[in-house]
Design a protein around this motif. Structure first.
Motif, PDB file in Angstrom:
ATOM      1  N   GLN A  32      56.121  59.117 -22.718  1.00  0.00           N
ATOM      2  CA  GLN A  32      55.239  58.626 -21.662  1.00  0.00           C
ATOM      3  C   GLN A  32      56.054  58.132 -20.468  1.00  0.00           C
ATOM      4  OE1 GLN A  32      52.703  55.649 -23.426  1.00  0.00           O
ATOM      5  NE2 GLN A  32      51.707  57.119 -24.779  1.00  0.00           N
ATOM      6  N   THR A  33      57.171  57.496 -20.750  1.00  0.00           N
ATOM      7  CA  THR A  33      58.036  56.995 -19.687  1.00  0.00           C
ATOM      8  C   THR A  33      58.672  58.157 -18.925  1.00  0.00           C
ATOM      9  OG1 THR A  33      58.470  55.015 -21.000  1.00  0.00           O
ATOM     10  CG2 THR A  33      59.955  55.435 -19.151  1.00  0.00           C
ATOM     11  N   ARG A  34      59.118  59.194 -19.644  1.00  0.00           N
ATOM     12  CA  ARG A  34      59.671  60.388 -18.982  1.00  0.00           C
ATOM     13  C   ARG A  34      58.641  61.014 -18.044  1.00  0.00           C
ATOM     14  NH1 ARG A  34      62.568  60.882 -23.478  1.00  0.00           N
ATOM     15  NH2 ARG A  34      61.022  62.007 -24.704  1.00  0.00           N
ATOM     16  N   GLN A  35      57.392  61.107 -18.505  1.00  0.00           N
ATOM     17  CA  GLN A  35      56.327  61.663 -17.657  1.00  0.00           C
ATOM     18  C   GLN A  35      56.111  60.799 -16.419  1.00  0.00           C
ATOM     19  OE1 GLN A  35      52.894  62.057 -20.185  1.00  0.00           O
ATOM     20  NE2 GLN A  35      53.606  63.991 -21.072  1.00  0.00           N
ATOM     21  N   SER A  36      56.145  59.491 -16.597  1.00  0.00           N
ATOM     22  CA  SER A  36      55.963  58.565 -15.479  1.00  0.00           C
ATOM     23  C   SER A  36      57.072  58.744 -14.442  1.00  0.00           C
ATOM     24  CB  SER A  36      55.948  57.128 -15.992  1.00  0.00           C
ATOM     25  OG  SER A  36      55.943  56.212 -14.923  1.00  0.00           O
ATOM     26  N   GLY A  38      58.914  61.418 -13.997  1.00  0.00           N
ATOM     27  CA  GLY A  38      58.729  62.744 -13.391  1.00  0.00           C
ATOM     28  C   GLY A  38      57.654  62.740 -12.315  1.00  0.00           C
ATOM     29  N   ARG A  39      56.524  62.068 -12.594  1.00  0.00           N
ATOM     30  CA  ARG A  39      55.447  61.978 -11.596  1.00  0.00           C
ATOM     31  C   ARG A  39      55.911  61.226 -10.361  1.00  0.00           C
ATOM     32  NH1 ARG A  39      52.271  60.979 -16.232  1.00  0.00           N
ATOM     33  NH2 ARG A  39      52.440  58.760 -15.836  1.00  0.00           N
ATOM     34  N   THR A  40      56.652  60.155 -10.554  1.00  0.00           N
ATOM     35  CA  THR A  40      57.146  59.364  -9.419  1.00  0.00           C
ATOM     36  C   THR A  40      58.110  60.178  -8.567  1.00  0.00           C
ATOM     37  OG1 THR A  40      56.854  57.312 -10.660  1.00  0.00           O
ATOM     38  CG2 THR A  40      58.335  57.241  -8.752  1.00  0.00           C
ATOM     39  N   GLU A  42      58.233  63.416  -8.274  1.00  0.00           N
ATOM     40  CA  GLU A  42      57.450  64.444  -7.582  1.00  0.00           C
ATOM     41  C   GLU A  42      56.673  63.838  -6.407  1.00  0.00           C
ATOM     42  OE1 GLU A  42      56.305  68.207  -6.726  1.00  0.00           O
ATOM     43  OE2 GLU A  42      57.704  67.628  -8.284  1.00  0.00           O
ATOM     44  N   GLU A  43      56.089  62.664  -6.622  1.00  0.00           N
ATOM     45  CA  GLU A  43      55.302  62.000  -5.577  1.00  0.00           C
ATOM     46  C   GLU A  43      56.170  61.600  -4.390  1.00  0.00           C
ATOM     47  OE1 GLU A  43      53.319  57.635  -5.179  1.00  0.00           O
ATOM     48  OE2 GLU A  43      52.730  58.772  -6.961  1.00  0.00           O
TER      49      GLU A  43
END
Length: 114
Positions: A32-36, A38-40, A42-43
Motif C-alpha cells: 500500500q505504501t509503494r502504491q502511495s 507511486g501515485r505521488t 505520478e501526480e
C-alpha cells in the motif's frame, strides 16, 4: 554536470496494538505504501521526468528512516505537517527531528494540504 537522483522515501510500520493481539497477515502495508509513493510521484512529476527517480519504501519509524536515508543524500526535503496546538508556527515532529539530526542540509517545505 551530473544529474542527481530524486529518491522519495516513505516509511511504514504496523499500528500499535496496545496489548491486544492483532492479525495483520491479510494486510500488505508495504504494498500500500509503494502504491502511495507511486501515485505521488505520478501526480507531482507526471509521466515525463527530467531526473531519475528511485523511490524507497522502508519499514520503520519515519524519523529514523529518513535520518538513515539522509546519510547518502546531498539534500533532504521534508514536509512540515505541524499538527500540534500551534500548527501554523511549529514544525512537525519528523521534520524537526530531521533538521537536528540529518547528515546533509535539510529543506523544510510547508504545504497547504492537511
Amino acid at each position: 554536470m551530473a544529474v542527481a537522483e530524486l529518491r522519495p522515501v516513505q516509511a511504514w510500520q504496523l499500528p500499535p496494538a496496545f496489548g491486544v493481539p492483532v492479525d495483520y497477515s491479510d494486510v500488505d502495508l508495504a504494498g500500500q505504501t509503494r502504491q502511495s509513493v507511486g501515485r505521488t510521484i505520478e501526480e507531482v512529476l507526471g509521466p515525463h521526468r527530467a531526473v531519475p527517480v528511485g523511490p524507497r519504501v522502508v519499514e520503520g519509524h519515519p524519523a529514523a528512516v529518513v535520518i538513515e536515508e539522509s546519510r547518502d543524500a546531498d539534500l533532504l526535503v521534508v514536509d512540515s505537517h505541524g499538527r500540534g496546538a500551534f500548527a501554523g508556527m511549529l514544525l512537525g515532529s519528523v521534520s524537526g527531528h530531521c533538521v537536528h539530526h540529518a547528515s546533509c542540509p535539510v529543506l523544510v517545505v510547508r504545504s497547504d494540504r492537511p
